[in-house]
Design a protein around this motif. Structure first.
Motif, PDB file in Angstrom:
ATOM      1  N   THR A 348     -20.093 -45.232  38.578  1.00 11.54           N
ATOM      2  CA  THR A 348     -19.558 -46.146  37.406  1.00 11.54           C
ATOM      3  C   THR A 348     -18.489 -47.291  38.383  1.00 11.54           C
ATOM      4  O   THR A 348     -18.724 -48.672  38.087  1.00 11.54           O
ATOM      5  N   TYR A 349     -17.619 -46.754  39.067  1.00 16.08           N
ATOM      6  CA  TYR A 349     -16.613 -47.669  39.784  1.00 16.08           C
ATOM      7  C   TYR A 349     -17.494 -48.349  40.667  1.00 16.08           C
ATOM      8  O   TYR A 349     -17.436 -49.900  40.638  1.00 16.08           O
ATOM      9  N   GLN A 350     -18.531 -48.333  41.477  1.00 23.96           N
ATOM     10  CA  GLN A 350     -19.423 -48.826  42.274  1.00 23.96           C
ATOM     11  C   GLN A 350     -20.112 -50.077  41.467  1.00 23.96           C
ATOM     12  O   GLN A 350     -20.357 -51.165  41.919  1.00 23.96           O
ATOM     13  N   GLU A 351     -20.534 -49.578  40.478  1.00 22.18           N
ATOM     14  CA  GLU A 351     -21.637 -50.529  39.617  1.00 22.18           C
ATOM     15  C   GLU A 351     -20.751 -51.714  39.153  1.00 22.18           C
ATOM     16  O   GLU A 351     -21.253 -52.655  38.990  1.00 22.18           O
ATOM     17  N   SER A 352     -19.543 -51.476  38.680  1.00 26.97           N
ATOM     18  CA  SER A 352     -18.652 -52.414  38.239  1.00 26.97           C
ATOM     19  C   SER A 352     -18.173 -53.469  39.092  1.00 26.97           C
ATOM     20  O   SER A 352     -18.333 -54.457  38.904  1.00 26.97           O
ATOM     21  N   VAL A 353     -17.840 -52.862  40.354  1.00 31.49           N
ATOM     22  CA  VAL A 353     -17.684 -53.676  41.521  1.00 31.49           C
ATOM     23  C   VAL A 353     -18.698 -54.556  41.923  1.00 31.49           C
ATOM     24  O   VAL A 353     -18.533 -55.781  42.058  1.00 31.49           O
ATOM     25  N   GLU A 354     -19.875 -53.895  42.166  1.00 33.18           N
ATOM     26  CA  GLU A 354     -21.161 -54.615  42.423  1.00 33.18           C
ATOM     27  C   GLU A 354     -21.374 -55.749  41.481  1.00 33.18           C
ATOM     28  O   GLU A 354     -22.275 -56.920  41.787  1.00 33.18           O
ATOM     29  N   SER A 355     -20.979 -55.635  40.079  1.00 34.21           N
ATOM     30  CA  SER A 355     -21.432 -56.544  39.093  1.00 34.21           C
ATOM     31  C   SER A 355     -20.285 -57.575  38.962  1.00 34.21           C
ATOM     32  O   SER A 355     -20.455 -58.656  38.271  1.00 34.21           O
ATOM     33  N   GLY A 356     -19.356 -57.435  39.944  1.00 36.39           N
ATOM     34  CA  GLY A 356     -18.409 -58.559  40.046  1.00 36.39           C
ATOM     35  C   GLY A 356     -17.187 -58.398  39.157  1.00 36.39           C
ATOM     36  O   GLY A 356     -16.329 -59.686  38.752  1.00 36.39           O
ATOM     37  N   PHE A 357     -16.930 -57.233  38.601  1.00 36.33           N
ATOM     38  CA  PHE A 357     -15.877 -57.127  37.605  1.00 36.33           C
ATOM     39  C   PHE A 357     -14.843 -56.122  38.183  1.00 36.33           C
ATOM     40  O   PHE A 357     -15.281 -55.092  38.949  1.00 36.33           O
ATOM     41  N   LEU A 358     -13.534 -56.349  38.109  1.00 38.30           N
ATOM     42  CA  LEU A 358     -12.640 -55.327  38.440  1.00 38.30           C
ATOM     43  C   LEU A 358     -12.834 -53.943  37.540  1.00 38.30           C
ATOM     44  O   LEU A 358     -13.127 -54.001  36.486  1.00 38.30           O
ATOM     45  N   PRO A 359     -12.881 -52.990  38.550  1.00 36.69           N
ATOM     46  CA  PRO A 359     -13.311 -51.714  37.825  1.00 36.69           C
ATOM     47  C   PRO A 359     -12.411 -50.966  37.220  1.00 36.69           C
ATOM     48  O   PRO A 359     -12.217 -49.709  37.163  1.00 36.69           O
ATOM     49  N   VAL A 360     -11.411 -51.650  36.132  1.00 37.89           N
ATOM     50  CA  VAL A 360     -10.556 -51.064  35.357  1.00 37.89           C
ATOM     51  C   VAL A 360     -11.017 -50.592  34.283  1.00 37.89           C
ATOM     52  O   VAL A 360     -11.805 -51.157  33.502  1.00 37.89           O
ATOM     53  N   PHE A 361     -10.751 -49.448  33.737  1.00 40.53           N
ATOM     54  CA  PHE A 361     -11.231 -48.894  32.297  1.00 40.53           C
ATOM     55  C   PHE A 361     -10.118 -48.533  31.463  1.00 40.53           C
ATOM     56  O   PHE A 361     -10.222 -48.388  30.157  1.00 40.53           O
ATOM     57  N   ARG A 362      -8.871 -48.414  31.937  1.00 46.31           N
ATOM     58  CA  ARG A 362      -7.851 -48.043  30.927  1.00 46.31           C
ATOM     59  C   ARG A 362      -6.476 -48.547  31.464  1.00 46.31           C
ATOM     60  O   ARG A 362      -6.274 -48.966  32.952  1.00 46.31           O
ATOM     61  N   GLY A 363      -5.339 -48.970  30.574  1.00 45.32           N
ATOM     62  CA  GLY A 363      -4.153 -49.352  31.134  1.00 45.32           C
ATOM     63  C   GLY A 363      -3.076 -49.623  30.029  1.00 45.32           C
ATOM     64  O   GLY A 363      -3.191 -48.999  28.963  1.00 45.32           O
ATOM     65  N   HIS A 364      -1.953 -50.205  30.471  1.00 45.03           N
ATOM     66  CA  HIS A 364      -0.861 -50.252  29.469  1.00 45.03           C
ATOM     67  C   HIS A 364      -0.140 -51.374  30.009  1.00 45.03           C
ATOM     68  O   HIS A 364       0.286 -51.273  30.991  1.00 45.03           O
ATOM     69  N   ILE A 365       0.081 -52.150  28.955  1.00 46.80           N
ATOM     70  CA  ILE A 365       1.180 -53.462  29.144  1.00 46.80           C
ATOM     71  C   ILE A 365       2.616 -52.897  28.447  1.00 46.80           C
ATOM     72  O   ILE A 365       2.520 -52.419  27.309  1.00 46.80           O
ATOM     73  N   LEU A 366       3.634 -52.891  29.401  1.00 48.24           N
ATOM     74  CA  LEU A 366       4.756 -52.535  28.977  1.00 48.24           C
ATOM     75  C   LEU A 366       5.531 -53.399  27.979  1.00 48.24           C
ATOM     76  O   LEU A 366       5.586 -54.373  28.230  1.00 48.24           O
ATOM     77  N   ASN A 367       6.255 -52.662  26.925  1.00 46.05           N
ATOM     78  CA  ASN A 367       7.066 -53.707  26.096  1.00 46.05           C
ATOM     79  C   ASN A 367       8.609 -53.466  26.391  1.00 46.05           C
ATOM     80  O   ASN A 367       8.607 -52.925  27.532  1.00 46.05           O
ATOM     81  N   GLN A 368       9.037 -54.306  25.740  1.00 44.50           N
ATOM     82  CA  GLN A 368      10.711 -54.197  26.322  1.00 44.50           C
ATOM     83  C   GLN A 368      11.338 -52.996  26.421  1.00 44.50           C
ATOM     84  O   GLN A 368      12.032 -52.778  27.307  1.00 44.50           O
ATOM     85  N   GLU A 369      11.188 -52.017  25.474  1.00 45.58           N
ATOM     86  CA  GLU A 369      11.650 -50.802  25.384  1.00 45.58           C
ATOM     87  C   GLU A 369      11.078 -50.089  26.642  1.00 45.58           C
ATOM     88  O   GLU A 369      11.990 -49.328  27.200  1.00 45.58           O
ATOM     89  N   ASP A 370       9.882 -50.063  26.784  1.00 41.88           N
ATOM     90  CA  ASP A 370       9.209 -49.258  27.996  1.00 41.88           C
ATOM     91  C   ASP A 370       9.966 -49.714  29.208  1.00 41.88           C
ATOM     92  O   ASP A 370      10.213 -48.715  30.057  1.00 41.88           O
ATOM     93  N   LEU A 371      10.173 -50.869  29.556  1.00 46.06           N
ATOM     94  CA  LEU A 371      10.812 -51.556  30.697  1.00 46.06           C
ATOM     95  C   LEU A 371      12.355 -50.989  30.986  1.00 46.06           C
ATOM     96  O   LEU A 371      12.417 -50.638  31.969  1.00 46.06           O
ATOM     97  N   ILE A 372      12.821 -50.633  29.819  1.00 48.88           N
ATOM     98  CA  ILE A 372      14.232 -50.301  29.823  1.00 48.88           C
ATOM     99  C   ILE A 372      14.228 -48.695  30.157  1.00 48.88           C
ATOM    100  O   ILE A 372      15.052 -48.281  31.010  1.00 48.88           O
ATOM    101  N   LEU A 373      13.578 -48.116  29.463  1.00 45.30           N
ATOM    102  CA  LEU A 373      13.431 -46.733  29.879  1.00 45.30           C
ATOM    103  C   LEU A 373      12.686 -46.387  31.009  1.00 45.30           C
ATOM    104  O   LEU A 373      13.242 -45.383  31.531  1.00 45.30           O
ATOM    105  N   ARG A 374      11.809 -46.993  31.475  1.00 43.96           N
ATOM    106  CA  ARG A 374      11.230 -47.072  32.829  1.00 43.96           C
ATOM    107  C   ARG A 374      12.449 -46.930  33.981  1.00 43.96           C
ATOM    108  O   ARG A 374      12.320 -46.144  34.950  1.00 43.96           O
ATOM    109  N   GLN A 375      13.081 -48.016  33.829  1.00 49.21           N
ATOM    110  CA  GLN A 375      14.226 -48.234  34.779  1.00 49.21           C
ATOM    111  C   GLN A 375      15.374 -46.907  34.873  1.00 49.21           C
ATOM    112  O   GLN A 375      15.672 -46.406  35.997  1.00 49.21           O
TER     113      GLN A 375
END
Length: 453
Positions: A348-375
């Motif tokens: 699946t990873y190789q198929e995604s790249v070969e099709s010209g897409f970043l092979p990302v299937f999940r992730g998370h964007i941190l909110n302000q609270e996340d950034l504080i707790l992460r530090q």
């Protein structure tokens, strides 16, 4: 004062290892898009100076045999014909990132992980690294490292990678006891480890790390003593002394080759760690972070002293880069503001790249609270202390959860400063859990994490 055994019983609960915050099970992947990830890493890159540079983690998943203690993403095969198409895909993925950056990046760190990176031939690895560096600048203080299997890391591997700028190597040893090695299907001799270590020194590698694991099946105190006595002879610069994470509900049948009855029990397991830790400290190493030790001559120790120690998905590093790009199947990227993970299945990873897409299937964007707790969690993991700032956020609930560790003398609270005591270092994951608001808001309904002790 409570006895150590009662503390172990009290605090030995499932908990994250905090290579990220939020931890992967608490990512808001349903709301995550590749467009968000692109904006996130572009923002991090725009804020990155050439002096800081970026980091790359490259996942090389293939192994010739299965180690039954291993929790990594891997594919077992003896077919080395997989090397060429996989590296070709890695370089195409790198091109997808390069096309989204406004200028050539400066690479400060590269880490080759696996799997078994030395499954790949020296020629294949040279093709990979030269292809990566052809689209980037190499930082004048670059720190490149790879994970080597003592049985198949050749002199040519070390020589080729050394000429490409690699100056650190990590060898997985786990335990020299043949009974333990048989149980975990990881056979390697002291002579093999000695040979690759001597080659590394001869070729100018400035840091040699050994991975050791406690809590393995059939492991006893004499296993730990014998292993560390042998390790002492070879004088590694760093030691990672990990707790074995028994998570067969996640990693499948590979960890069912032995039963729970074969594993050291809680008190026995902790005794193995205390024994090994004392031996390492007596040998002049310094505990610089959770499970990690270094000599006073190693840059990891220097970073721990000057407050520059950092922790990410690669483990502890001597410096921090805001942007870590993960290439390869299952790799995780980190922009500080967000995380993104590649597809876990190779095809699946190789198929995604070969099709010209970043092979990302999940992730998370941190909110302000996340950034504080992460530090906060990063500071605890890297400096054994953090400072609360009431102006940033209400932290009453954190103080309430820290009350018991403070009563047990695991932490000291002075004003807004939280410091982990020497006694508390064994329970650092539990202390970090007090800051994990996502975990406390939604307790897992199934077992997600290994035990903390």
């Amino acid at each position: 004062m409570q006895q150590q055994s009662s503390l172990l019983s009290k605090y030995n609960i499932p908990g994250p290892r905090y290579t990220s915050y939020p931890t992967v099970p608490y990512w808001e992947s349903d709301d995550f898009t590749c467009k968000q990830w692109t904006r996130s890493f572009q923002q991090a890159f725009a804020e990155t100076t050439d002096e800081e540079g970026i980091s790359l983690y490259i996942h090389l998943p293939y192994c010739e045999s299965l180690c039954t203690f291993c929790g990594c993403n891997k594919r077992i095969t003896r077919n080395h014909g997989v090397e060429t198409p996989y590296i070709s895909t890695l370089l195409k993925e790198w091109d997808l990132y390069i096309a989204r950056l406004p200028r050539k990046p400066v690479i400060k760190e590269i880490h080759l992980g696996g799997g078994t990176p030395t499954f790949f031939s020296p020629v294949s690895l040279q093709w990979l690294i030269t292809g990566i560096l052809s689209k980037a600048h190499m930082h004048p203080k670059a720190s490149f490292s790879f994970e080597g299997h003592p049985n198949n890391t050749s002199y040519e591997h070390l020589k080729t990678l050394g000429e490409l700028g690699f100056n650190r190597v990590s060898y997985g040893i786990q335990d020299f006891d043949p009974v333990v090695q048989e149980a975990i299907h990881r056979h390697q001799t002291f002579e093999n480890v000695k040979q690759v270590t001597e080659w590394s020194r001869e070729l100018g590698y400035t840091s040699v790390n050994y991975d050791l694991v406690y809590g393995l099946p059939f492991q006893r105190s004499n296993s730990i003593i014998d292993t560390i006595e042998k390790v002492k002879e070879l004088k590694p610069d760093r030691i990672a002394f990990y707790s074995y994470a028994h998570v067969p509900w996640i990693k499948g049948n590979g960890q069912r080759k032995f039963s729970e009855a074969d594993l050291p029990k809680d008190d026995e397991k902790r005794a193995l760690y205390e024994l090994g830790r004392d031996m390492l400290l007596d040998n002049g190493l310094v505990e610089i972070g959770m499970d990690h030790f270094a000599t006073k001559q190693d840059e990891l120790y220097e970073s721990s002293i000057n407050g520059q120690l950092h922790r990410n998905f690669m483990g502890y590093t001597a410096s921090s880069t805001k942007l870590l790009i993960g290439l390869g199947v299952s790799s995780i990227s980190d922009s500080w503001y967000g995380f993104a993970q590649n597809h876990k299945d190779i095809e699946t990873y190789q198929e995604s790249v070969e099709s010209g897409f970043l092979p990302v299937f999940r992730g998370h964007i941190l909110n302000q609270e996340d950034l504080i707790l992460r530090q906060h969690i990063l500071d605890l993991m890297c400096r054994f202390s953090t400072t609360l700032h009431e102006a940033q956020m209400s932290y009453r609930s954190i103080l309430e959860r820290l009350a018991e560790p403070m009563q047990d003398e695991l932490i000291e609270l002075s004003g807004d400063d939280v410091r982990i005591t020497e006694k508390g270092r064994a329970f650092i994951r539990n202390i970090c859990m007090a800051f994990d608001k996502r975990l406390w808001r939604k307790q897992p309904e199934t077992q997600l994490f290994s035990s903390t002790i």
